[in-house]
Design an enzyme around this catalytic site. Structure first.
Site, PDB file in Angstrom:
ATOM      1  CB  THR C 107      -1.012  -0.055   1.304  1.00  0.00           C
ATOM      2  OG1 THR C 107      -1.620  -1.358   1.268  1.00  0.00           O
ATOM      3  CG2 THR C 107      -1.843   1.283   1.296  1.00  0.00           C
ATOM      4  N   GLY C 108       0.622   2.172  -1.049  1.00  0.00           N
ATOM      5  CA  GLY C 108       1.517   3.300  -1.118  1.00  0.00           C
ATOM      6  C   GLY C 108       2.672   2.947  -2.027  1.00  0.00           C
ATOM      7  CB  CYS C 109       3.809   0.457  -3.982  1.00  0.00           C
ATOM      8  SG  CYS C 109       4.345  -0.092  -5.630  1.00  0.00           S
ATOM      9  CB  ILE C 110       2.674   5.562  -6.758  1.00  0.00           C
ATOM     10  CG1 ILE C 110       3.872   6.242  -6.184  1.00  0.00           C
ATOM     11  CG2 ILE C 110       1.392   5.884  -5.866  1.00  0.00           C
ATOM     12  CD1 ILE C 110       3.868   7.543  -6.551  1.00  0.00           C
TER      13      ILE C 110
END
Lengths: 129, 100, 110
Positions: C107-110
């Site tokens: 989560t929070g990997c773009i």
């Protein structure tokens, strides 16, 4: 998809995520939390506001195993790792609901309704959930 | 008639609207976010306490537990039921009205 | 797609992340790693175990910079840096290690 280390040098804006919904009756609270974690990659000045039924999201005794849902209360404790440390909770919302700030899973700043209004007014971007 | 309420009384008027329509033989069951209404010491809790003088009020246990509400926070006189109890209530009453 | 562990199929999504987290086992980790052309050493396992503990505690797979910082705190600065972690997991210490650890994509990997 890229795995940058988050070292960006763009403009920093003040972002406020407004949480006003109870955690399990709708998907808003979980969606907000995911957006907040993703936003941390952009190195912005992020604050979280919990008011109205949103204050229920932080109750440490939440345990939704019996209704077949994931307990994302634990994830609020990871916010610190994501450098998100400004969590504001509205005192009047707590009082109306008989919720004590001692019941919370993470440290928060309790503010009055008037102070919450000022916090909202001071933002560049407000995202509501 | 069994009346179910699934909305938080602090976010909508559904609980009040339901309580205003109870007639003889009615029972109220709080489920999902509706269980917040059973919290003692709140405005909604006072409405429930007043309702209890005329009608039985039930609350769904797994929804209480999910929301971290312990039994000593629940308005006295409200009966906690499990999923089996929920089904029994539905069977015992002629009809169910869901206040959404 | 699916992996096969001891004759039993384990379902994964199109990127290779397993669908049911309870399906994970150490032999499965070896099989996922092999499909990514990785041989797991004790250094890899250290990161995999760390990720699984992090997930247990916080119910999320951490983003890469969070992982790097947290590894540094727990295992020392010589391991809490991009070079060390990318040498172990060339396709990204968060994404690739999470896949092998049987966790969802970070989560929070773009």
């Amino acid at each position: 998809m890229s795995e940058g280390d988050g070292e960006t040098t763009g403009v920093v804006k003040k972002f406020l995520f407004v949480n006003r919904k109870a955690p399990y009756g709708t998907i808003y609270a979980l969606e907000a939390l995911e957006v907040v974690l993703i936003s941390a990659a952009f190195d912005q000045d992020v604050s979280l506001a919990f008011l109205d039924d949103g204050v229920y999201q932080l109750v440490s005794a939440n345990n939704p195993a019996g209704i077949g849902m994931k307990n994302f209360s634990h994830t609020y404790r990871a916010l610190d790792d994501y450098d998100i440390t400004k969590l504001y909770v509205e005192r009047e919302s707590l009082t109306e609901r008989g919720v004590s700030e001692d019941a919370f899973i993470v440290p928060v700043t309790v503010v009055s309704r008037a102070e919450m209004g000022h916090i909202m007014a001071a933002q560049d971007v407000v995202l509501s959930f | 008639m069994l009346h179910t309420v699934n909305k938080s009384p602090f976010a909508s008027s559904t609980l009040t609207q339901c309580l205003n329509h109870l007639a003889a033989g009615a029972a109220v069951l709080l489920i999902e976010d509706g269980v917040y209404g059973a919290t003692a010491g709140t405005g909604a809790g006072a409405q429930i306490a007043s309702c209890l003088k005329r009608f039985p009020v039930y609350v769904l246990g797994p929804d209480l537990e999910a929301r971290g509400i312990s039994s000593n926070q629940v308005v006295e006189g409200v009966v906690t039921v499990d999923y089996t109890g929920f089904v029994k209530l539905v069977v015992e009453h002629d009809a169910v009205q869901s206040w959404l | 797609m699916a992996y096969e562990v001891n004759g039993k199929a384990v379902t994964a999504d199109e990127e290779g992340y397993i669908v049911n987290l309870a399906d994970w086992s150490e032999p499965l980790a070896e099989i996922i790693a092999k499909s990514e052309s990785l041989d797991l050493t004790e250094n890899h396992w250290e990161v995999i175990r760390f990720l699984r503990e992090y997930y247990n505690e916080f119910q999320i797979a951490p983003a890469v910079r969070v992982l790097t910082k947290a590894i540094g705190k727990k295992l020392g600065a010589d391991k809490g840096n991009n070079k060390y972690l990318y040498d172990l997991f060339p396709y990204g210490p968060a994404k690739q290690a999470c896949k092998i650890a049987g966790l969802p994509k970070p989560t929070g990997c773009i």
